[in-house]
Design an enzyme around this catalytic site. Sequence first.
Site, mmCIF file in Angstrom:
data_model
loop_
_atom_site.group_PDB
_atom_site.id
_atom_site.type_symbol
_atom_site.label_atom_id
_atom_site.label_comp_id
_atom_site.label_asym_id
_atom_site.label_seq_id
_atom_site.Cartn_x
_atom_site.Cartn_y
_atom_site.Cartn_z
ATOM 1 C CE1 TYR A 70 25.070 -62.383 -5.855
ATOM 2 C CE2 TYR A 70 25.352 -64.682 -5.238
ATOM 3 C CZ TYR A 70 24.797 -63.449 -5.009
ATOM 4 O OH TYR A 70 23.960 -63.253 -3.938
ATOM 5 C CD GLU A 124 15.780 -42.074 4.252
ATOM 6 O OE1 GLU A 124 14.830 -41.252 4.264
ATOM 7 O OE2 GLU A 124 15.971 -42.914 5.151
#
Length: 239
Positions: free
Chosen positions: A124, A206
């Site tokens: 990466y 959430e």
Amino acid sequence: ATRPGPLLAAAETFEIGIHGKGGHAAMPHLTIDPIVAASALVGNLQTIISRTISPLESGVVSVTQISAGDAFNVIPASATVRGTIRALSTEMLVYLRDRVGSMVGSTASLYGCNSTIKFSPDYYPPTVNDEGLFAWSKGVGALVSREGKLRDIEPTMGGEDFAFLAQEIPSTFFLVGQGSGGHGNQKYHVPRTDYGLHHPSFALDEDVLPIGAELHVNLALRSLKQLSQGDEEMVKVEL
């Protein structure tokens, strides 16, 4: 929260094989113990960061898995060591990867073992926020933030596959953040959400999802409006 320039690290994975000679645990002198070599290697790898790079540079070598043998009374023939290498630049990552390879070979040889090492096919790259795009998008981030401002943060050594896109196209990566807790929070019946990523008790808050959606929508619509009208003040106007 975000910052201009490097935000997330370049990252590489490794899998090391230490190969010795197995035998009975009662007769270690007739074996070449790969566990002893692997144990020494774990300690030696930590000296790469502490003794081969400047204290002002950033780098991490983490051993995250060791596996060997499957019996109480048997010295195995091989051991496997896995982990990651991280740095805030590609150049430093490549340097650390080379140092890990050298350390593996020399440590295994010291204990009479052979060694192999495998890296990922594509490491990466670091996630780097484009300076110009950051200057524009930070206004959108502040607009969406419940605090009315964009937090400036230090780089983190986590890796992100978004970095491949940012290598090709000017990009800005935001961290929405969570961690409002939930301890004793009976209203939403959620577990604590202030544990870090990959912690065994990690739980998603959430309530932050609408913020992320609002950020994406505002970035898209305001950038399109600016491109069509050529007005830098499009960050601030009502949509």
